[in-house]
Motif scaffolding. Structure first.
Motif, PDB file in Angstrom:
ATOM      1  N   ASN A  51       0.857  -1.183   0.000  1.00 40.40           N
ATOM      2  CA  ASN A  51       0.000   0.000   0.000  1.00 40.40           C
ATOM      3  C   ASN A  51       0.895   1.236   0.000  1.00 40.40           C
ATOM      4  N   ALA A  52       0.635   2.123  -0.925  1.00 41.82           N
ATOM      5  CA  ALA A  52       1.435   3.349  -0.973  1.00 41.82           C
ATOM      6  C   ALA A  52       0.519   4.555  -0.858  1.00 41.82           C
ATOM      7  N   SER A  53       1.088   5.616  -0.368  1.00 43.15           N
ATOM      8  CA  SER A  53       0.308   6.835  -0.202  1.00 43.15           C
ATOM      9  C   SER A  53       1.096   8.029  -0.702  1.00 43.15           C
ATOM     10  N   THR A  54       0.387   8.977  -1.258  1.00 47.77           N
ATOM     11  CA  THR A  54       1.065  10.214  -1.627  1.00 47.77           C
ATOM     12  C   THR A  54       0.738  11.307  -0.622  1.00 47.77           C
ATOM     13  N   ASP A  55       0.147  10.886   0.503  1.00 46.47           N
ATOM     14  CA  ASP A  55      -0.112  11.932   1.500  1.00 46.47           C
ATOM     15  C   ASP A  55       1.200  12.283   2.207  1.00 46.47           C
ATOM     16  N   SER A  56       1.340  13.517   2.539  1.00 46.63           N
ATOM     17  CA  SER A  56       2.671  14.044   2.841  1.00 46.63           C
ATOM     18  C   SER A  56       3.324  13.441   4.085  1.00 46.63           C
ATOM     19  N   VAL A  57       2.526  13.000   5.042  1.00 47.57           N
ATOM     20  CA  VAL A  57       3.116  12.485   6.282  1.00 47.57           C
ATOM     21  C   VAL A  57       3.841  11.160   6.065  1.00 47.57           C
ATOM     22  N   THR A  58       3.247  10.313   5.251  1.00 46.42           N
ATOM     23  CA  THR A  58       3.828   8.988   5.092  1.00 46.42           C
ATOM     24  C   THR A  58       4.549   8.821   3.766  1.00 46.42           C
ATOM     25  N   LYS A  59       4.715   9.904   3.037  1.00 43.80           N
ATOM     26  CA  LYS A  59       5.217   9.751   1.682  1.00 43.80           C
ATOM     27  C   LYS A  59       6.611   9.134   1.621  1.00 43.80           C
ATOM     28  N   ALA A  60       7.435   9.398   2.626  1.00 42.67           N
ATOM     29  CA  ALA A  60       8.787   8.878   2.587  1.00 42.67           C
ATOM     30  C   ALA A  60       8.887   7.492   3.225  1.00 42.67           C
ATOM     31  N   SER A  61       7.786   7.039   3.779  1.00 44.45           N
ATOM     32  CA  SER A  61       7.828   5.750   4.472  1.00 44.45           C
ATOM     33  C   SER A  61       7.365   4.652   3.556  1.00 44.45           C
ATOM     34  N   PHE A  62       8.154   3.596   3.463  1.00 47.13           N
ATOM     35  CA  PHE A  62       7.684   2.481   2.644  1.00 47.13           C
ATOM     36  C   PHE A  62       7.296   1.293   3.497  1.00 47.13           C
ATOM     37  N   ARG A  63       6.878   1.581   4.729  1.00 48.33           N
ATOM     38  CA  ARG A  63       6.299   0.488   5.501  1.00 48.33           C
ATOM     39  C   ARG A  63       5.034   0.010   4.819  1.00 48.33           C
ATOM     40  N   ASN A  64       4.818  -1.263   4.968  1.00 46.05           N
ATOM     41  CA  ASN A  64       3.680  -1.859   4.298  1.00 46.05           C
ATOM     42  C   ASN A  64       2.398  -1.544   5.062  1.00 46.05           C
ATOM     43  N   HIS A  65       1.901  -0.347   4.870  1.00 43.81           N
ATOM     44  CA  HIS A  65       0.744   0.128   5.620  1.00 43.81           C
ATOM     45  C   HIS A  65      -0.499  -0.694   5.381  1.00 43.81           C
ATOM     46  N   ASP A  66      -1.259  -0.859   6.437  1.00 45.80           N
ATOM     47  CA  ASP A  66      -2.629  -1.311   6.250  1.00 45.80           C
ATOM     48  C   ASP A  66      -3.430  -0.071   5.934  1.00 45.80           C
ATOM     49  N   ASP A  67      -4.367  -0.251   5.051  1.00 48.97           N
ATOM     50  CA  ASP A  67      -5.124   0.914   4.635  1.00 48.97           C
ATOM     51  C   ASP A  67      -6.286   1.169   5.597  1.00 48.97           C
ATOM     52  N   ALA A  68      -6.023   1.913   6.643  1.00 47.50           N
ATOM     53  CA  ALA A  68      -7.075   2.221   7.610  1.00 47.50           C
ATOM     54  C   ALA A  68      -7.720   3.551   7.270  1.00 47.50           C
ATOM     55  N   THR A  69      -6.955   4.426   6.655  1.00 51.38           N
ATOM     56  CA  THR A  69      -7.433   5.787   6.425  1.00 51.38           C
ATOM     57  C   THR A  69      -8.084   5.955   5.054  1.00 51.38           C
ATOM     58  N   GLY A  70      -7.848   5.000   4.196  1.00 49.61           N
ATOM     59  CA  GLY A  70      -8.392   5.134   2.854  1.00 49.61           C
ATOM     60  C   GLY A  70      -7.549   6.015   1.967  1.00 49.61           C
ATOM     61  N   THR A  71      -6.400   6.421   2.469  1.00 52.51           N
ATOM     62  CA  THR A  71      -5.558   7.293   1.656  1.00 52.51           C
ATOM     63  C   THR A  71      -4.468   6.515   0.919  1.00 52.51           C
ATOM     64  N   HIS A  72      -4.443   5.202   1.154  1.00 50.82           N
ATOM     65  CA  HIS A  72      -3.419   4.402   0.492  1.00 50.82           C
ATOM     66  C   HIS A  72      -3.983   3.645  -0.698  1.00 50.82           C
ATOM     67  N   THR A  73      -3.123   3.445  -1.672  1.00 55.17           N
ATOM     68  CA  THR A  73      -3.516   2.675  -2.837  1.00 55.17           C
ATOM     69  C   THR A  73      -2.817   1.327  -2.798  1.00 55.17           C
ATOM     70  N   LYS A  74      -3.610   0.299  -2.924  1.00 59.10           N
ATOM     71  CA  LYS A  74      -3.062  -1.052  -2.933  1.00 59.10           C
ATOM     72  C   LYS A  74      -2.474  -1.351  -4.312  1.00 59.10           C
ATOM     73  N   PHE A  75      -1.319  -1.976  -4.326  1.00 53.61           N
ATOM     74  CA  PHE A  75      -0.763  -2.388  -5.618  1.00 53.61           C
ATOM     75  C   PHE A  75       0.080  -3.647  -5.455  1.00 53.61           C
ATOM     76  N   LEU A  76       0.338  -4.302  -6.567  1.00 53.02           N
ATOM     77  CA  LEU A  76       1.196  -5.491  -6.572  1.00 53.02           C
ATOM     78  C   LEU A  76       2.571  -5.102  -7.074  1.00 53.02           C
ATOM     79  N   LEU A  77       3.587  -5.479  -6.310  1.00 49.25           N
ATOM     80  CA  LEU A  77       4.957  -5.298  -6.773  1.00 49.25           C
ATOM     81  C   LEU A  77       5.417  -6.665  -7.258  1.00 49.25           C
ATOM     82  N   VAL A  78       5.824  -6.716  -8.529  1.00 54.63           N
ATOM     83  CA  VAL A  78       6.140  -7.998  -9.161  1.00 54.63           C
ATOM     84  C   VAL A  78       7.637  -8.095  -9.424  1.00 54.63           C
ATOM     85  N   ASP A  79       8.278  -9.036  -8.762  1.00 53.18           N
ATOM     86  CA  ASP A  79       9.713  -9.289  -8.930  1.00 53.18           C
ATOM     87  C   ASP A  79       9.887 -10.327 -10.037  1.00 53.18           C
TER      88      ASP A  79
END
Ligand code: GTP
Ligand code: MG
Length: 249
Positions: A51-79
């Motif tokens: 889950n990634a967010s472009t909201d300014s507080v968490t923008k630099a954090s790449f912790r795998n957030h649970d989407d509680a706020t609805g501000t994160h977008t779920k995506f698949l990272l494919v290796d």
């Protein structure tokens, strides 16, 4: 569950690039949010949900957030596996993955100064860019312009080239590859204006230009950016790459 609920496929971001670039290490870093795990040469693709967010507080954090706020977008990272003998696996992912929003092409900036790394890296990148160019110019329903991040990894090593040199080395090598792959065409003595659209389709970037630049992919609405970083160390780290991804999903 209600029969009206439709299953939606989350957008995907593909990790491509030659073997040993650090793709799997980056995947584990994003997945764990802290230290990447030890890796082995990949032989198969794997994907994780993030889950990634472009909201300014968490923008630099790449912790795998649970989407509680609805501000994160779920995506698949494919290796994908980078080994040349498994290239069909990676290119197959590129061709078949639904809803690919972006490609992150990881390179080992510490080894790119050596021709023996530069040549196969650029050859792979050439195939990826030409595929994306054809996709961007296709008339089918899967026509799309997919942005590419060239992630210059391993900046912690003293041999690492800075991003500007990673860019120029790759552009020079891509120019050389383009010239050799279109040699038959150029040697045939046909003027550029007389060449059919089929030949033009096989030419990467601005048709007939002497030197290839990533900027030429802009003609196809394909944005190519080179950003330096490191998976194994906190500085410069992977924040810039994460932010690039977050803005494109
Ligand atoms: P394939 O699976 O073969 O395609 O390779 P890969 O791109 O998945 O590479 P992988 O993640 O396995 O990393 C290859 C090696 O590079 C590992 O030993 C990593 O620890 C190392 N590595 C990855 N990132 C960095 C970095 O930022 N700095 C340094 N010094 N080493 C790194
Ligand atoms: Mg791997």
């Amino acid at each position: 569950l209600s029969s009206s609920s439709t299953y939606t496929v989350p957008p995907s971001v593909l990790l491509l690039g030659p073997d040993n670039a650090g793709k799997t290490a980056l995947l584990t870093l994003f997945e764990r949010g802290a230290k990447p795990s030890a890796t082995h040469t990949s032989q198969v693709s794997q994907s994780i949900e993030l889950n990634a967010s472009t909201d300014s507080v968490t923008k630099a954090s790449f912790r795998n957030h649970d989407d509680a706020t609805g501000t994160h977008t779920k995506f698949l990272l494919v290796d994908t596996p980078g080994h040349g003998k498994l290239r069909n696996v990676a290119m197959g992912k590129l061709a078949r993955t639904e809803k690919t929003k972006a490609v992150v092409f990881l390179v080992d900036a510490a080894a790119l100064g050596e021709q023996e790394t530069l040549a196969p890296t650029a050859a792979y990148l050439y195939d990826v860019l030409l595929f994306l160019q054809k996709k961007a110019t296709s008339k089918g329903k899967d026509k799309a312009s997919i942005p590419v991040l060239i992630a210059a990894n391993k900046m912690d090593l003293f041999t690492a080239l800075p991003a500007t040199m990673v860019k120029s080395h790759l552009e020079t090598e891509l120019t050389r590859i383009r010239a050799s792959r279109s040699k038959g065409l150029l040697d045939s003595g046909v003027g550029i204006d007389d060449v059919g659209s089929e030949e033009q389709d096989g030419w990467l970037g601005e048709y007939g230009s002497e030197k290839f630049t990533f900027q030429q992919m802009g003609e196809f609405d394909i944005d190519v950016e080179v950003l330096a970083g490191s998976v194994l160390t906190e500085e410069p780290g992977a924040d810039k790459w994460w932010w690039w991804i977050a803005q494109r999903i």
